[in-house]
Design an enzyme around this catalytic site. Structure first.
Site, PDB file in Angstrom:
ATOM      1  N   LYS A  81       1.456  -3.711   6.065  1.00 16.53           N
ATOM      2  CA  LYS A  81       0.353  -3.574   7.013  1.00 16.53           C
ATOM      3  C   LYS A  81       0.040  -4.922   7.649  1.00 16.53           C
ATOM      4  O   LYS A  81      -0.250  -5.895   6.963  1.00 16.53           O
ATOM      5  CB  LYS A  81      -0.900  -3.044   6.311  1.00 16.53           C
ATOM      6  CG  LYS A  81      -2.098  -2.854   7.239  1.00 16.53           C
ATOM      7  CD  LYS A  81      -3.279  -2.254   6.518  1.00 16.53           C
ATOM      8  CE  LYS A  81      -4.080  -3.290   5.750  1.00 16.53           C
ATOM      9  NZ  LYS A  81      -4.826  -4.217   6.649  1.00 16.53           N
TER      10      LYS A  81
ATOM     11  N   HIS B 169      -9.710   0.395  19.785  1.00 17.87           N
ATOM     12  CA  HIS B 169     -10.962   1.066  20.143  1.00 17.87           C
ATOM     13  C   HIS B 169     -11.468   0.462  21.442  1.00 17.87           C
ATOM     14  O   HIS B 169     -12.067  -0.606  21.451  1.00 17.87           O
ATOM     15  CB  HIS B 169     -11.984   0.870  19.011  1.00 17.87           C
ATOM     16  CG  HIS B 169     -13.249   1.650  19.200  1.00 17.87           C
ATOM     17  ND1 HIS B 169     -14.303   1.570  18.321  1.00 17.87           N
ATOM     18  CD2 HIS B 169     -13.638   2.534  20.153  1.00 17.87           C
ATOM     19  CE1 HIS B 169     -15.280   2.368  18.726  1.00 17.87           C
ATOM     20  NE2 HIS B 169     -14.900   2.958  19.839  1.00 17.87           N
TER      21      HIS B 169
ATOM     22  N   THR C 137     -13.841   1.817   4.345  1.00 13.44           N
ATOM     23  CA  THR C 137     -14.075   1.920   2.905  1.00 13.44           C
ATOM     24  C   THR C 137     -15.084   0.896   2.398  1.00 13.44           C
ATOM     25  O   THR C 137     -15.515   0.969   1.251  1.00 13.44           O
ATOM     26  CB  THR C 137     -12.759   1.761   2.120  1.00 13.44           C
ATOM     27  OG1 THR C 137     -12.123   0.540   2.524  1.00 13.44           O
ATOM     28  CG2 THR C 137     -11.833   2.922   2.376  1.00 13.44           C
TER      29      THR C 137
ATOM     30  N   GLY D 101      -3.714  -4.094  -1.165  1.00 10.94           N
ATOM     31  CA  GLY D 101      -3.686  -5.491  -0.768  1.00 10.94           C
ATOM     32  C   GLY D 101      -3.777  -6.428  -1.940  1.00 10.94           C
ATOM     33  O   GLY D 101      -2.787  -6.716  -2.617  1.00 10.94           O
ATOM     34  N   ARG D 102      -4.988  -6.904  -2.226  1.00  7.09           N
ATOM     35  CA  ARG D 102      -5.185  -7.945  -3.223  1.00  7.09           C
ATOM     36  C   ARG D 102      -4.651  -7.627  -4.623  1.00  7.09           C
ATOM     37  O   ARG D 102      -4.165  -8.545  -5.299  1.00  7.09           O
ATOM     38  CB  ARG D 102      -6.674  -8.318  -3.280  1.00  7.09           C
ATOM     39  CG  ARG D 102      -7.099  -9.170  -2.086  1.00  7.09           C
ATOM     40  CD  ARG D 102      -8.592  -9.221  -1.909  1.00  7.09           C
ATOM     41  NE  ARG D 102      -9.108  -7.950  -1.383  1.00  7.09           N
ATOM     42  CZ  ARG D 102     -10.368  -7.779  -0.975  1.00  7.09           C
ATOM     43  NH1 ARG D 102     -11.230  -8.775  -1.035  1.00  7.09           N
ATOM     44  NH2 ARG D 102     -10.753  -6.618  -0.495  1.00  7.09           N
TER      45      ARG D 102
END
Length: 240
Positions: A34, A65, A125, A216-217
């Site tokens: 990503k 957007h 989230t 991710g982390r």
């Protein structure tokens, strides 16, 4: 689909050197990378080209957007870069999503590439019900708003949505078995939640019906990212 191909690693890194290091470490263990706002702002299209040159797949997580024409132009540019998945924000509305989907698919056909998976962001989230009501000004419950935007994305011709693991089952029931659900907010049991509020373990998210997990982390900040990715993949394989 094997577990490896369901893992999308979030390359939230400050520069191209850090991104290259992670891609080289993780490519054997994950299916997609990503590229979000931090990495894309720092490195630009070179971030995407670097991953594609190494044989990786790219999810361009730029949450487009804007007015329909502008988003369509951005979608075409991302298709020319060869991304495999891209997203817009469902809050942009039906016209914006329809125009973006048409532009991406037309551009893919024009350059002879498969069309990318087109998904819409729903409720971030990092937001919970209180923040959604009192800060954003949306009075619906989180799940109700997520499902509303998921239906709108489906009806606008998109392939799926990004949503927290807490809404997977409701989206699956509302939008059907083929609808793509990309799920961030995934943490192994006992791991630090960071700034994520609506989280779930990888195994739980798969059981709920997630199509892909964005991680991710828990991988990129681990002492050994490759070992962390491999361990998460093994946990997922048990469910699959």
């Amino acid at each position: 689909m094997p577990a490896r191909d369901k893992i999308i690693v979030a390359l939230d890194v400050p520069d191209l050197v850090a991104g290259k290091k992670l891609v080289d470490q993780l490519f054997p263990y994950v299916g997609m990378f990503k590229v979000g706002l931090e990495f894309y702002t720092a490195a630009g299209p070179a971030a995407i080209r670097m991953i594609k040159e190494r044989g990786g797949k790219v999810f361009a997580d730029l949450k487009l957007h804007d007015i329909p024409n502008t988003v369509a132009g951005a979608a075409r540019a991302l298709v020319r870069l060869g991304v495999d998945m891209l997203n817009v924000h469902a809050a942009g509305g039906r016209s914006m999503m329809q125009t973006a989907a048409a532009a991406a698919r037309e551009e893919a056909a024009a350059v002879g590439r498969p069309a990318p998976v087109l998904i819409a962001v729903t409720v971030l989230t990092s937001l919970d019900g209180e923040a959604l009501r009192h800060e954003v000004g949306i009075e619906r419950e989180v799940e109700e708003q997520v499902v509303r935007w998921a239906r709108l994305a489906r009806d606008s011709g998109l392939d799926g949505v990004v949503a927290s693991p807490r809404e997977i089952r409701a989206i699956r029931e509302a939008c059907g078995p083929e609808f793509v659900i990309v799920t961030p907010g995934v943490r192994q049991a006992g791991a630090d939640r960071g700034d994520q509020r609506r989280v779930m373990t990888p195994a739980e998210a798969l059981k709920q019906g997630a199509s892909y997990l964005v991680i991710g982390r828990p991988i990129t900040a681990a002492p050994d990212p490759a070992a962390a990715a491999r361990a998460i993949g093994e946990e997922m394989e048990d469910v699959i």
